[in-house]
Design an enzyme around this catalytic site. Sequence first.
Site, PDB file in Angstrom:
ATOM      1  N   LYS A  11      -4.938  -7.871  87.842  1.00 19.66           N
ATOM      2  CA  LYS A  11      -3.762  -7.628  86.851  1.00 19.66           C
ATOM      3  C   LYS A  11      -2.193  -7.372  87.426  1.00 19.66           C
ATOM      4  O   LYS A  11      -2.219  -7.067  88.712  1.00 19.66           O
ATOM      5  CB  LYS A  11      -4.210  -6.501  85.956  1.00 19.66           C
ATOM      6  CG  LYS A  11      -5.308  -7.041  85.238  1.00 19.66           C
ATOM      7  CD  LYS A  11      -5.846  -5.606  84.159  1.00 19.66           C
ATOM      8  CE  LYS A  11      -6.977  -5.984  83.636  1.00 19.66           C
ATOM      9  NZ  LYS A  11      -7.331  -4.597  82.729  1.00 19.66           N
ATOM     10  N   TYR A  51      -7.881 -11.805  75.227  1.00 19.25           N
ATOM     11  CA  TYR A  51      -8.447 -10.461  74.697  1.00 19.25           C
ATOM     12  C   TYR A  51      -8.666 -10.645  73.295  1.00 19.25           C
ATOM     13  O   TYR A  51      -8.385  -9.520  72.622  1.00 19.25           O
ATOM     14  CB  TYR A  51      -7.445  -9.335  74.796  1.00 19.25           C
ATOM     15  CG  TYR A  51      -7.541  -8.906  76.679  1.00 19.25           C
ATOM     16  CD1 TYR A  51      -8.652  -8.311  76.848  1.00 19.25           C
ATOM     17  CD2 TYR A  51      -6.174  -8.933  77.127  1.00 19.25           C
ATOM     18  CE1 TYR A  51      -8.517  -7.860  78.178  1.00 19.25           C
ATOM     19  CE2 TYR A  51      -6.383  -8.301  78.675  1.00 19.25           C
ATOM     20  CZ  TYR A  51      -7.432  -7.771  78.855  1.00 19.25           C
ATOM     21  OH  TYR A  51      -7.486  -7.358  80.340  1.00 19.25           O
ATOM     22  N   ASN A 114      -5.647  -0.708  85.398  1.00 23.32           N
ATOM     23  CA  ASN A 114      -6.828  -0.448  85.990  1.00 23.32           C
ATOM     24  C   ASN A 114      -7.178  -1.884  86.962  1.00 23.32           C
ATOM     25  O   ASN A 114      -8.351  -2.091  87.282  1.00 23.32           O
ATOM     26  CB  ASN A 114      -7.973  -0.339  85.111  1.00 23.32           C
ATOM     27  CG  ASN A 114      -8.263  -1.387  83.951  1.00 23.32           C
ATOM     28  OD1 ASN A 114      -7.608  -2.280  84.026  1.00 23.32           O
ATOM     29  ND2 ASN A 114      -9.225  -1.106  83.203  1.00 23.32           N
ATOM     30  N   HIS A 117      -9.962  -7.355  86.178  1.00 24.92           N
ATOM     31  CA  HIS A 117     -10.716  -7.662  84.895  1.00 24.92           C
ATOM     32  C   HIS A 117     -11.732  -8.590  85.430  1.00 24.92           C
ATOM     33  O   HIS A 117     -11.600  -9.153  86.182  1.00 24.92           O
ATOM     34  CB  HIS A 117      -9.772  -8.606  83.795  1.00 24.92           C
ATOM     35  CG  HIS A 117     -10.719  -9.360  82.836  1.00 24.92           C
ATOM     36  ND1 HIS A 117     -11.211  -8.771  81.674  1.00 24.92           N
ATOM     37  CD2 HIS A 117     -11.242 -10.625  82.867  1.00 24.92           C
ATOM     38  CE1 HIS A 117     -11.898  -9.603  81.067  1.00 24.92           C
ATOM     39  NE2 HIS A 117     -11.852 -10.738  81.783  1.00 24.92           N
ATOM     40  N   GLU A 128     -14.100 -17.757  79.197  1.00 25.44           N
ATOM     41  CA  GLU A 128     -12.866 -17.117  79.938  1.00 25.44           C
ATOM     42  C   GLU A 128     -12.441 -18.221  80.965  1.00 25.44           C
ATOM     43  O   GLU A 128     -11.423 -18.601  81.147  1.00 25.44           O
ATOM     44  CB  GLU A 128     -12.782 -15.918  80.496  1.00 25.44           C
ATOM     45  CG  GLU A 128     -13.014 -14.803  79.251  1.00 25.44           C
ATOM     46  CD  GLU A 128     -13.327 -13.393  79.771  1.00 25.44           C
ATOM     47  OE1 GLU A 128     -13.477 -13.164  81.062  1.00 25.44           O
ATOM     48  OE2 GLU A 128     -13.289 -12.459  78.848  1.00 25.44           O
TER      49      GLU A 128
END
Length: 137
Positions: A11, A51, A114, A117, A128
């Site tokens: 990310k 998402y 965080n 993913h 995905e």
Amino acid sequence: MTIERTLVLIKPDAVKRGLVGEILARYERKALRIVAMEQREVDASMADKHYHEHLDRDFYPALRSFVTSGPLVALVLEGDDAVSAVRLLNGATDGRRAEPGSIRGDWALSNRENLVHGSDSPEAAAREVGLWFPGLG
Ligand code: IDP
């Protein structure tokens, strides 16, 4: 042996902090194979597609701002039980509670920022991988 593919995002916080190489090394040392990898700038529409199950959550607007805030690295990893293996390497969602030794446990201190993913099931992985790398069979 169940060879799986899974979708990983490194990310924008990880890219900004210069952690891409260290994170990739964790996956590679686990013997996961990099099938495809690309740095991307993500727009709101792509964030919403990725998402889609979180669109109605109270945290989603901030999550969308975060994932569109700068470049990220999208990749597909392959290996035995790759979906759950990657989630173990990533650690619990909240970096403050993630296990030391995991990517989030060692380097994240946030519930949102965080670092990584990983697809949460083989079904999610198939969706995905198709979304991020439509050219992959
Ligand atoms: P996961 O990434 O560990 O699978 P999910 O519950 O699918 O966790 O949530 C997707 C992402 O949304 C998380 O990685 C994190 O960036 C963000 N997120 C999840 N829960 C919260 C929260 O309570 N506050 C802020 N951001 C959150």
